[in-house]
Design a protein around this motif. Structure first.
Motif, short mmCIF file in Angstrom:
data_model
loop_
_atom_site.label_atom_id
_atom_site.label_comp_id
_atom_site.label_asym_id
_atom_site.label_seq_id
_atom_site.Cartn_x
_atom_site.Cartn_y
_atom_site.Cartn_z
N ASN A 126 -5.69 13.30 -10.94
CA ASN A 126 -4.36 12.75 -10.69
C ASN A 126 -4.01 11.74 -11.78
N ALA A 127 -3.91 10.45 -11.48
CA ALA A 127 -3.45 9.48 -12.48
C ALA A 127 -4.20 9.59 -13.82
N PRO A 128 -5.53 9.68 -13.83
CA PRO A 128 -6.20 9.80 -15.13
C PRO A 128 -5.78 11.06 -15.91
N PHE A 129 -5.54 12.15 -15.22
CA PHE A 129 -5.05 13.38 -15.86
C PHE A 129 -3.68 13.15 -16.48
N TYR A 130 -2.77 12.56 -15.71
CA TYR A 130 -1.42 12.32 -16.21
C TYR A 130 -1.43 11.35 -17.39
N GLU A 131 -2.33 10.36 -17.35
CA GLU A 131 -2.43 9.42 -18.47
C GLU A 131 -2.85 10.15 -19.75
N ARG A 132 -3.73 11.12 -19.64
CA ARG A 132 -4.13 11.90 -20.82
C ARG A 132 -2.95 12.70 -21.38
N LEU A 133 -1.95 12.97 -20.56
CA LEU A 133 -0.77 13.71 -21.01
C LEU A 133 0.35 12.79 -21.51
N GLY A 134 0.10 11.48 -21.50
CA GLY A 134 1.09 10.54 -22.02
C GLY A 134 1.86 9.76 -20.97
N PHE A 135 1.60 10.00 -19.69
CA PHE A 135 2.25 9.23 -18.63
C PHE A 135 1.62 7.85 -18.58
N SER A 136 2.41 6.87 -18.16
CA SER A 136 1.88 5.52 -17.96
C SER A 136 2.23 5.05 -16.56
N ARG A 137 1.38 4.20 -16.05
CA ARG A 137 1.62 3.62 -14.72
C ARG A 137 2.76 2.63 -14.81
N ILE A 138 3.61 2.63 -13.80
CA ILE A 138 4.75 1.72 -13.77
C ILE A 138 4.35 0.51 -12.94
N GLU A 139 4.49 -0.66 -13.52
CA GLU A 139 4.19 -1.89 -12.78
C GLU A 139 5.13 -1.99 -11.58
N ARG A 140 4.62 -2.51 -10.48
CA ARG A 140 5.41 -2.59 -9.24
C ARG A 140 6.75 -3.29 -9.49
N SER A 141 6.76 -4.31 -10.32
CA SER A 141 8.00 -5.05 -10.58
C SER A 141 9.01 -4.23 -11.37
N GLN A 142 8.57 -3.14 -12.01
CA GLN A 142 9.44 -2.31 -12.83
C GLN A 142 9.84 -1.00 -12.15
N ILE A 143 9.31 -0.76 -10.96
CA ILE A 143 9.56 0.51 -10.27
C ILE A 143 10.97 0.51 -9.69
N THR A 144 11.66 1.62 -9.84
CA THR A 144 13.01 1.75 -9.28
C THR A 144 12.95 1.75 -7.75
N GLU A 145 14.09 1.44 -7.14
CA GLU A 145 14.15 1.46 -5.67
C GLU A 145 13.78 2.82 -5.11
N GLY A 146 14.21 3.87 -5.78
CA GLY A 146 13.89 5.22 -5.32
C GLY A 146 12.40 5.48 -5.30
N LEU A 147 11.70 5.06 -6.34
CA LEU A 147 10.25 5.26 -6.38
C LEU A 147 9.54 4.36 -5.38
N ILE A 148 10.05 3.15 -5.17
CA ILE A 148 9.45 2.27 -4.16
C ILE A 148 9.57 2.92 -2.78
N ARG A 149 10.74 3.51 -2.50
CA ARG A 149 10.92 4.20 -1.21
C ARG A 149 9.93 5.36 -1.08
N LYS A 150 9.74 6.10 -2.16
CA LYS A 150 8.79 7.23 -2.13
C LYS A 150 7.37 6.73 -1.85
N LEU A 151 6.95 5.68 -2.56
CA LEU A 151 5.60 5.15 -2.35
C LEU A 151 5.43 4.63 -0.93
N ASP A 152 6.44 3.91 -0.42
CA ASP A 152 6.37 3.40 0.94
C ASP A 152 6.31 4.54 1.95
N ASP A 153 7.12 5.57 1.74
CA ASP A 153 7.11 6.74 2.63
C ASP A 153 5.74 7.42 2.58
N GLU A 154 5.17 7.56 1.40
CA GLU A 154 3.87 8.20 1.28
C GLU A 154 2.80 7.40 2.01
#
Length: 172
Positions: A126-154
């Motif tokens: 998961n995250a380590p795989f995506y990082e190898r493809l160029g994705f970066s983790r988004i700091e909680r303070s930088q996450i959009t409201e939509g992504l925060i809702r997704k994480l909370d729902d999950e």
């Protein structure tokens, strides 16, 4: 990879995607996913809509059998990867990477600035795989409201240790 092709999903593929999703979910450790969530799949209507709108791709064997898929949704200036799954016996052959490349090309064509997703932080594929493809983790303070809702729902659905990630299209 030459044993496979990546193509837009066909109508006859839709009914086979739940099996792929459930087989892939069975690999996750019990401490990160609830039994209910492990048994859930992307709703059929969502798959049909995504196929009709060109936002669903499949990895096919030489016999044209789907063994992996990716579905993406547009969100503001981003494409959000809803699900990416590959049958366990076909993993490790570059299919996940190839499916993500379809989403990158789609996002570029749509004029989007980034691709986002939510995933397990510590699960190796998961995250380590995506990082190898160029994705970066988004700091909680930088996450959009939509992504925060997704994480909370999950979290409420029984998924633990999740993070939001992004791939900036300009960086590709």
């Amino acid at each position: 990879m030459s044993l496979y092709t990546i193509e837009p999903a066909r109508e006859e593929d839709i009914g086979k995607l739940a099996f792929i999703e459930l087989a892939a979910a069975a690999l996750f450790p019990d401490d990160v996913i609830s039994p209910e969530e492990r048994a859930s799949v992307v709703p059929l209507e969502q798959l049909v809509d995504a196929r009709l709108q060109g936002r669903l791709w499949v990895a096919l064997t030489q016999l044209n059998e789907p063994v992996g898929f990716i579905i993406v949704e547009p969100e503001a200036d981003a494409g959000f990867i809803v699900e990416l799954d590959v049958l366990p016996e076909h993993q490790g052959r570059g299919l996940g990477r190839a499916l993500i490349q379809c989403v990158v090309r789609w996002a570029q064509k749509e004029g989007l600035s980034r691709i986002t997703l939510t995933t397990f932080s510590e699960v190796p594929w998961n995250a380590p795989f995506y990082e190898r493809l160029g994705f970066s983790r988004i700091e909680r303070s930088q996450i959009t409201e939509g992504l925060i809702r997704k994480l909370d729902d999950e979290m409420h659905r029984g998924l633990h240790g999740r993070v939001a990630m992004e791939l900036l299209i300009d960086s590709i």
